[in-house]
Design a protein around this motif. Structure first.
Motif, PDB file in Angstrom:
ATOM      1  N   ILE A 140     -22.765  13.797   6.244  1.00 60.80           N
ATOM      2  CA  ILE A 140     -22.555  12.357   6.267  1.00 60.80           C
ATOM      3  C   ILE A 140     -23.841  11.683   5.807  1.00 60.80           C
ATOM      4  CG2 ILE A 140     -22.027  10.354   7.705  1.00 60.80           C
ATOM      5  CD1 ILE A 140     -20.575  12.285   9.601  1.00 60.80           C
ATOM      6  N   LYS A 141     -23.745  10.960   4.695  1.00 59.76           N
ATOM      7  CA  LYS A 141     -24.895  10.236   4.157  1.00 59.76           C
ATOM      8  C   LYS A 141     -24.481   8.805   3.887  1.00 59.76           C
ATOM      9  CE  LYS A 141     -26.918  14.236   1.998  1.00 59.76           C
ATOM     10  NZ  LYS A 141     -27.058  15.004   0.790  1.00 59.76           N
ATOM     11  N   LEU A 142     -25.383   7.884   4.156  1.00 55.62           N
ATOM     12  CA  LEU A 142     -25.159   6.471   3.862  1.00 55.62           C
ATOM     13  C   LEU A 142     -26.175   6.024   2.827  1.00 55.62           C
ATOM     14  CD1 LEU A 142     -24.567   5.154   7.466  1.00 55.62           C
ATOM     15  CD2 LEU A 142     -22.905   5.131   5.601  1.00 55.62           C
ATOM     16  N   GLU A 143     -25.701   5.306   1.827  1.00 53.44           N
ATOM     17  CA  GLU A 143     -26.585   4.759   0.800  1.00 53.44           C
ATOM     18  C   GLU A 143     -26.531   3.243   0.894  1.00 53.44           C
ATOM     19  OE1 GLU A 143     -27.375   5.160  -3.951  1.00 53.44           O
ATOM     20  OE2 GLU A 143     -25.303   5.181  -3.262  1.00 53.44           O
ATOM     21  N   PHE A 144     -27.689   2.627   0.939  1.00 54.43           N
ATOM     22  CA  PHE A 144     -27.804   1.169   1.032  1.00 54.43           C
ATOM     23  C   PHE A 144     -28.494   0.653  -0.219  1.00 54.43           C
ATOM     24  CE2 PHE A 144     -28.593   2.993   5.301  1.00 54.43           C
ATOM     25  CZ  PHE A 144     -27.392   2.645   5.887  1.00 54.43           C
ATOM     26  N   GLU A 145     -27.992  -0.466  -0.751  1.00 57.06           N
ATOM     27  CA  GLU A 145     -28.620  -1.127  -1.891  1.00 57.06           C
ATOM     28  C   GLU A 145     -28.840  -2.592  -1.541  1.00 57.06           C
ATOM     29  OE1 GLU A 145     -26.252  -0.733  -5.413  1.00 57.06           O
ATOM     30  OE2 GLU A 145     -25.871   1.384  -5.042  1.00 57.06           O
ATOM     31  N   THR A 146     -29.947  -3.138  -2.018  1.00 54.84           N
ATOM     32  CA  THR A 146     -30.230  -4.547  -1.813  1.00 54.84           C
ATOM     33  C   THR A 146     -30.350  -5.254  -3.156  1.00 54.84           C
ATOM     34  OG1 THR A 146     -31.744  -6.136  -0.790  1.00 54.84           O
ATOM     35  CG2 THR A 146     -32.738  -4.133  -1.673  1.00 54.84           C
ATOM     36  N   ARG A 147     -30.104  -6.541  -3.163  1.00 54.17           N
ATOM     37  CA  ARG A 147     -30.265  -7.337  -4.381  1.00 54.17           C
ATOM     38  C   ARG A 147     -31.735  -7.644  -4.648  1.00 54.17           C
ATOM     39  NH1 ARG A 147     -26.142  -8.980  -7.033  1.00 54.17           N
ATOM     40  NH2 ARG A 147     -24.095  -9.038  -6.085  1.00 54.17           N
ATOM     41  N   ARG A 148     -32.552  -7.526  -3.652  1.00 54.34           N
ATOM     42  CA  ARG A 148     -33.979  -7.826  -3.774  1.00 54.34           C
ATOM     43  C   ARG A 148     -34.736  -6.602  -4.299  1.00 54.34           C
ATOM     44  NH1 ARG A 148     -32.122 -12.498  -2.272  1.00 54.34           N
ATOM     45  NH2 ARG A 148     -32.519 -13.364  -0.369  1.00 54.34           N
ATOM     46  N   THR A 149     -36.027  -6.749  -4.446  1.00 56.74           N
ATOM     47  CA  THR A 149     -36.850  -5.625  -4.893  1.00 56.74           C
ATOM     48  C   THR A 149     -37.035  -4.602  -3.778  1.00 56.74           C
ATOM     49  OG1 THR A 149     -38.855  -6.831  -4.306  1.00 56.74           O
ATOM     50  CG2 THR A 149     -38.100  -6.973  -6.601  1.00 56.74           C
ATOM     51  N   GLN A 150     -36.871  -5.038  -2.524  1.00 56.90           N
ATOM     52  CA  GLN A 150     -36.961  -4.121  -1.394  1.00 56.90           C
ATOM     53  C   GLN A 150     -36.224  -4.716  -0.200  1.00 56.90           C
ATOM     54  OE1 GLN A 150     -41.203  -3.860  -0.808  1.00 56.90           O
ATOM     55  NE2 GLN A 150     -41.157  -5.316   0.868  1.00 56.90           N
ATOM     56  N   PHE A 151     -35.919  -3.852   0.773  1.00 58.02           N
ATOM     57  CA  PHE A 151     -35.267  -4.317   1.988  1.00 58.02           C
ATOM     58  C   PHE A 151     -36.242  -5.160   2.795  1.00 58.02           C
ATOM     59  CE2 PHE A 151     -32.787  -0.486   1.048  1.00 58.02           C
ATOM     60  CZ  PHE A 151     -31.520  -1.025   1.096  1.00 58.02           C
ATOM     61  N   PRO A 152     -35.731  -6.075   3.617  1.00 62.10           N
ATOM     62  CA  PRO A 152     -36.624  -6.860   4.467  1.00 62.10           C
ATOM     63  C   PRO A 152     -37.433  -5.949   5.397  1.00 62.10           C
ATOM     64  CG  PRO A 152     -34.400  -7.766   4.510  1.00 62.10           C
ATOM     65  CD  PRO A 152     -34.330  -6.469   3.774  1.00 62.10           C
ATOM     66  N   ASP A 153     -38.670  -6.335   5.659  1.00 58.44           N
ATOM     67  CA  ASP A 153     -39.512  -5.567   6.573  1.00 58.44           C
ATOM     68  C   ASP A 153     -38.871  -5.529   7.954  1.00 58.44           C
ATOM     69  OD1 ASP A 153     -41.368  -5.170   4.594  1.00 58.44           O
ATOM     70  OD2 ASP A 153     -42.621  -6.865   5.189  1.00 58.44           O
ATOM     71  N   ASN A 154     -39.177  -4.479   8.694  1.00 57.72           N
ATOM     72  CA  ASN A 154     -38.739  -4.326  10.083  1.00 57.72           C
ATOM     73  C   ASN A 154     -37.221  -4.334  10.242  1.00 57.72           C
ATOM     74  OD1 ASN A 154     -41.474  -4.360  10.883  1.00 57.72           O
ATOM     75  ND2 ASN A 154     -41.452  -6.598  10.846  1.00 57.72           N
TER      76      ASN A 154
END
Length: 181
Positions: A140-154
């Motif tokens: 089981i693997k989850l892949e996350f993508e964001t519209r920004r250059t990186q995910f929000p901190d914390n």
């Protein structure tokens, strides 16, 4: 006896990238997942007792994919943008969860679309699996993508995995056995 079990997993922090893959666990055919519920939370909010720890965030998510070995759920990309209110695919999955989980004709979601945008939970229905997954171990693997250059901190991620379980009780010898669904 058939019943549903759940397991909660936590990813302490997303990496500072635009995509992240989380290898959640490997299960046997006895624990094939049926639903995955995903929530993103700001760590600063969860560690402060004066903050509401039941609040989740969208974390600028563009897409979430679940991989069960080589099978992908959902098949179509969500292409979410919460800032532009392009979140109907995620809300549709949330709204239909109750209907499919309880096998009801109509769902009664606890949050309307506006509440969902403020406190989203992402649901992935993976009940319909090919026979190849039914007889093997499943990664089981989850892949996350964001519209920004990186995910929000914390940003912390929670994954609640719901799966079917079956027990067989033998009254003659008092034994209990689990078996595949």
């Amino acid at each position: 006896m058939a019943y549903r079990m759940w397991e909660l997993y936590e990813l302490p922090s997303l990496r500072r990238t635009a995509t992240d893959i989380w290898a959640v666990k490997t299960t046997t055919s006895l624990e094939r997942p049926r639903y995955i519920i995903i929530g993103f939370q700001n760590i600063e909010n969860s560690d402060d007792i004066s903050k509401d720890v039941t609040k989740f965030t969208h974390a600028n998510i563009n897409n979430i994919r679940l991989y069960l070995n080589s099978e992908v759920y959902p098949y179509e990309r969500w292409n979410l943008d919460f800032d532009k209110k392009l979140d109907s695919a995620a809300y549709y999955a949330y709204e239909n969860f109750q209907r499919s989980y309880y096998d009801k004709d109509m769902g009664e979601p606890m949050m309307n679309i506006e509440e969902f945008r403020k406190n989203p939970l992402f649901l992935i229905d993976c009940r319909h699996q090919p026979d190849a997954l039914k007889s093997s171990n499943v990664d089981i693997k989850l892949e996350f993508e964001t519209r920004r250059t990186q995910f929000p901190d914390n940003t912390r991620v929670y994954a609640l995995i719901l799966h079917d379980a079956y027990l067989t009780y033998s009254a003659l010898d008092g034994s209990i056995q689990t078996r595949a669904p």
